[in-house]
Scaffold this motif. Sequence first.
Motif, PDB file in Angstrom:
ATOM      1  N   GLY A 154     -27.049  44.760 -23.006  1.00  0.00           N
ATOM      2  CA  GLY A 154     -25.276  44.909 -23.571  1.00  0.00           C
ATOM      3  C   GLY A 154     -25.119  43.790 -25.382  1.00  0.00           C
ATOM      4  N   VAL A 155     -25.030  42.618 -25.519  1.00  0.00           N
ATOM      5  CA  VAL A 155     -25.209  42.410 -26.612  1.00  0.00           C
ATOM      6  C   VAL A 155     -26.325  42.948 -27.870  1.00  0.00           C
ATOM      7  N   TYR A 156     -27.430  44.086 -27.708  1.00  0.00           N
ATOM      8  CA  TYR A 156     -28.488  44.412 -28.452  1.00  0.00           C
ATOM      9  C   TYR A 156     -27.171  46.028 -28.664  1.00  0.00           C
ATOM     10  N   SER A 157     -26.141  46.719 -27.657  1.00  0.00           N
ATOM     11  CA  SER A 157     -25.428  47.154 -27.643  1.00  0.00           C
ATOM     12  C   SER A 157     -24.085  47.304 -28.422  1.00  0.00           C
ATOM     13  N   HIS A 158     -23.287  45.928 -28.496  1.00  0.00           N
ATOM     14  CA  HIS A 158     -23.412  45.197 -29.325  1.00  0.00           C
ATOM     15  C   HIS A 158     -23.442  44.479 -30.525  1.00  0.00           C
ATOM     16  N   GLN A 159     -24.219  44.385 -30.665  1.00  0.00           N
ATOM     17  CA  GLN A 159     -24.972  44.134 -31.812  1.00  0.00           C
ATOM     18  C   GLN A 159     -25.219  45.925 -32.891  1.00  0.00           C
ATOM     19  N   VAL A 160     -25.334  45.867 -32.588  1.00  0.00           N
ATOM     20  CA  VAL A 160     -25.051  47.726 -33.128  1.00  0.00           C
ATOM     21  C   VAL A 160     -23.733  48.205 -33.575  1.00  0.00           C
ATOM     22  N   PHE A 161     -23.181  48.642 -32.442  1.00  0.00           N
ATOM     23  CA  PHE A 161     -21.653  48.686 -32.773  1.00  0.00           C
ATOM     24  C   PHE A 161     -21.001  47.629 -33.900  1.00  0.00           C
ATOM     25  N   GLN A 162     -21.407  46.463 -33.971  1.00  0.00           N
ATOM     26  CA  GLN A 162     -20.898  45.651 -35.102  1.00  0.00           C
ATOM     27  C   GLN A 162     -21.409  46.477 -36.470  1.00  0.00           C
ATOM     28  N   ALA A 163     -22.452  46.217 -36.502  1.00  0.00           N
ATOM     29  CA  ALA A 163     -23.524  46.721 -37.938  1.00  0.00           C
ATOM     30  C   ALA A 163     -23.185  47.747 -37.884  1.00  0.00           C
ATOM     31  N   LEU A 164     -22.835  48.683 -37.229  1.00  0.00           N
ATOM     32  CA  LEU A 164     -22.299  50.240 -37.665  1.00  0.00           C
ATOM     33  C   LEU A 164     -20.641  50.244 -38.139  1.00  0.00           C
ATOM     34  N   GLN A 165     -20.134  48.873 -38.194  1.00  0.00           N
ATOM     35  CA  GLN A 165     -19.119  48.976 -38.859  1.00  0.00           C
ATOM     36  C   GLN A 165     -18.991  47.815 -40.019  1.00  0.00           C
ATOM     37  N   ALA A 166     -20.125  47.149 -40.107  1.00  0.00           N
ATOM     38  CA  ALA A 166     -20.287  46.622 -40.788  1.00  0.00           C
ATOM     39  C   ALA A 166     -19.861  46.799 -41.980  1.00  0.00           C
ATOM     40  N   PRO A 167     -19.094  46.131 -42.895  1.00  0.00           N
ATOM     41  CA  PRO A 167     -18.454  46.914 -45.042  1.00  0.00           C
ATOM     42  C   PRO A 167     -20.403  47.040 -45.784  1.00  0.00           C
ATOM     43  N   ALA A 168     -20.655  48.117 -46.323  1.00  0.00           N
ATOM     44  CA  ALA A 168     -21.318  48.444 -46.986  1.00  0.00           C
ATOM     45  C   ALA A 168     -21.872  47.175 -48.090  1.00  0.00           C
ATOM     46  N   HIS A 169     -22.494  47.786 -48.525  1.00  0.00           N
ATOM     47  CA  HIS A 169     -23.707  47.003 -49.973  1.00  0.00           C
ATOM     48  C   HIS A 169     -22.046  46.528 -50.708  1.00  0.00           C
ATOM     49  N   GLY A 170     -21.713  44.879 -51.294  1.00  0.00           N
ATOM     50  CA  GLY A 170     -21.208  44.377 -51.624  1.00  0.00           C
ATOM     51  C   GLY A 170     -19.289  44.533 -52.096  1.00  0.00           C
ATOM     52  N   GLU A 171     -19.651  45.229 -50.526  1.00  0.00           N
ATOM     53  CA  GLU A 171     -17.836  45.127 -49.914  1.00  0.00           C
ATOM     54  C   GLU A 171     -17.482  44.237 -49.016  1.00  0.00           C
ATOM     55  N   HIS A 172     -16.637  43.988 -49.195  1.00  0.00           N
ATOM     56  CA  HIS A 172     -16.010  42.225 -48.322  1.00  0.00           C
ATOM     57  C   HIS A 172     -15.648  43.396 -47.273  1.00  0.00           C
ATOM     58  N   GLY A 173     -15.346  43.893 -47.030  1.00  0.00           N
ATOM     59  CA  GLY A 173     -14.385  44.250 -45.029  1.00  0.00           C
ATOM     60  C   GLY A 173     -13.091  44.398 -46.038  1.00  0.00           C
ATOM     61  N   ASP A 174     -12.706  45.477 -45.029  1.00  0.00           N
ATOM     62  CA  ASP A 174     -11.184  46.647 -45.656  1.00  0.00           C
ATOM     63  C   ASP A 174     -10.493  46.384 -44.332  1.00  0.00           C
ATOM     64  N   ALA A 175      -9.604  46.127 -43.888  1.00  0.00           N
ATOM     65  CA  ALA A 175      -8.927  45.647 -42.836  1.00  0.00           C
ATOM     66  C   ALA A 175      -8.468  46.879 -41.880  1.00  0.00           C
ATOM     67  N   ASP A 176      -8.360  48.101 -42.685  1.00  0.00           N
ATOM     68  CA  ASP A 176      -7.326  49.400 -42.328  1.00  0.00           C
ATOM     69  C   ASP A 176      -9.106  50.110 -42.154  1.00  0.00           C
ATOM     70  N   HIS A 177      -9.775  50.192 -42.331  1.00  0.00           N
ATOM     71  CA  HIS A 177     -11.552  50.637 -42.396  1.00  0.00           C
ATOM     72  C   HIS A 177     -11.830  50.432 -40.673  1.00  0.00           C
ATOM     73  N   GLU A 178     -11.753  48.484 -41.003  1.00  0.00           N
ATOM     74  CA  GLU A 178     -12.285  47.661 -39.793  1.00  0.00           C
ATOM     75  C   GLU A 178     -10.998  48.372 -38.422  1.00  0.00           C
ATOM     76  N   HIS A 179      -9.927  48.363 -38.597  1.00  0.00           N
ATOM     77  CA  HIS A 179      -8.938  49.016 -37.851  1.00  0.00           C
ATOM     78  C   HIS A 179      -9.371  50.405 -36.994  1.00  0.00           C
ATOM     79  N   ALA A 180      -9.687  51.126 -38.161  1.00  0.00           N
ATOM     80  CA  ALA A 180      -9.417  52.267 -37.311  1.00  0.00           C
ATOM     81  C   ALA A 180     -10.281  52.906 -36.730  1.00  0.00           C
ATOM     82  N   HIS A 181     -12.004  51.614 -36.364  1.00  0.00           N
ATOM     83  CA  HIS A 181     -12.816  51.930 -35.831  1.00  0.00           C
ATOM     84  C   HIS A 181     -12.604  51.105 -34.755  1.00  0.00           C
ATOM     85  N   GLN A 182     -11.695  50.128 -34.637  1.00  0.00           N
ATOM     86  CA  GLN A 182     -11.321  49.139 -33.385  1.00  0.00           C
ATOM     87  C   GLN A 182     -11.009  49.763 -31.914  1.00  0.00           C
TER      88      GLN A 182
END
Length: 182
Positions: A154-182
């Motif tokens: 379960g934890v591995y699956s969750h970590q993969v999910f989080q990695a798939l939603q992580a910001p790309a290189h140099g990005e600091h996160g985008d609330a709209d992008h994060e919200h769209a995938h949750q």
Amino acid sequence: MPPHCDSLDGPVVTAARRALEAGDVGVVLPFVPAQGETEVRAMFDAATNVRELNEDARNVADRLFFETVVRVHRAGEGAPYTGLKPAGLSVGPVIPLAERAIETGSPEPVANFLTGVLRDELTLRLEEVKALEAAKDRSITDARRYVGAMLGFGVYSHQVFQALQAPAHGEHGDADHEHAHQ
């Protein structure tokens, strides 16, 4: 991050080399954060002047410029600078696929590779859970092994999910992008 941004054949040094060859620091500036631009410009000017002396001076100046650009680039990532890495190091299977995707405009080879790796990992981990489940009632030790594998899946699956939603290189996160995938 695989040893790529700090290698002599990576994208940062390649851009720095092109900047020196073209006599245009602007070629490499996109690879450094804005707060590092002054330092990179100053080193570019110094390297450009020294490169004209002779081949030895050129080699030293180039190396110093490459080190400066990579160090400033790494600082912009919040990562330590550990020196330039030699060209030709393995960057694993994904970086070349990602670079090819950028060239061709198709994510399919990357998606297919990652999907296959993920499927194999999930299958292996789930098989372990199932194998341990059969013995979980024999002892507390066996039950703990099962619980560890079950929770680990379960934890591995969750970590993969989080990695798939992580910001790309140099990005600091985008609330709209994060919200769209949750």
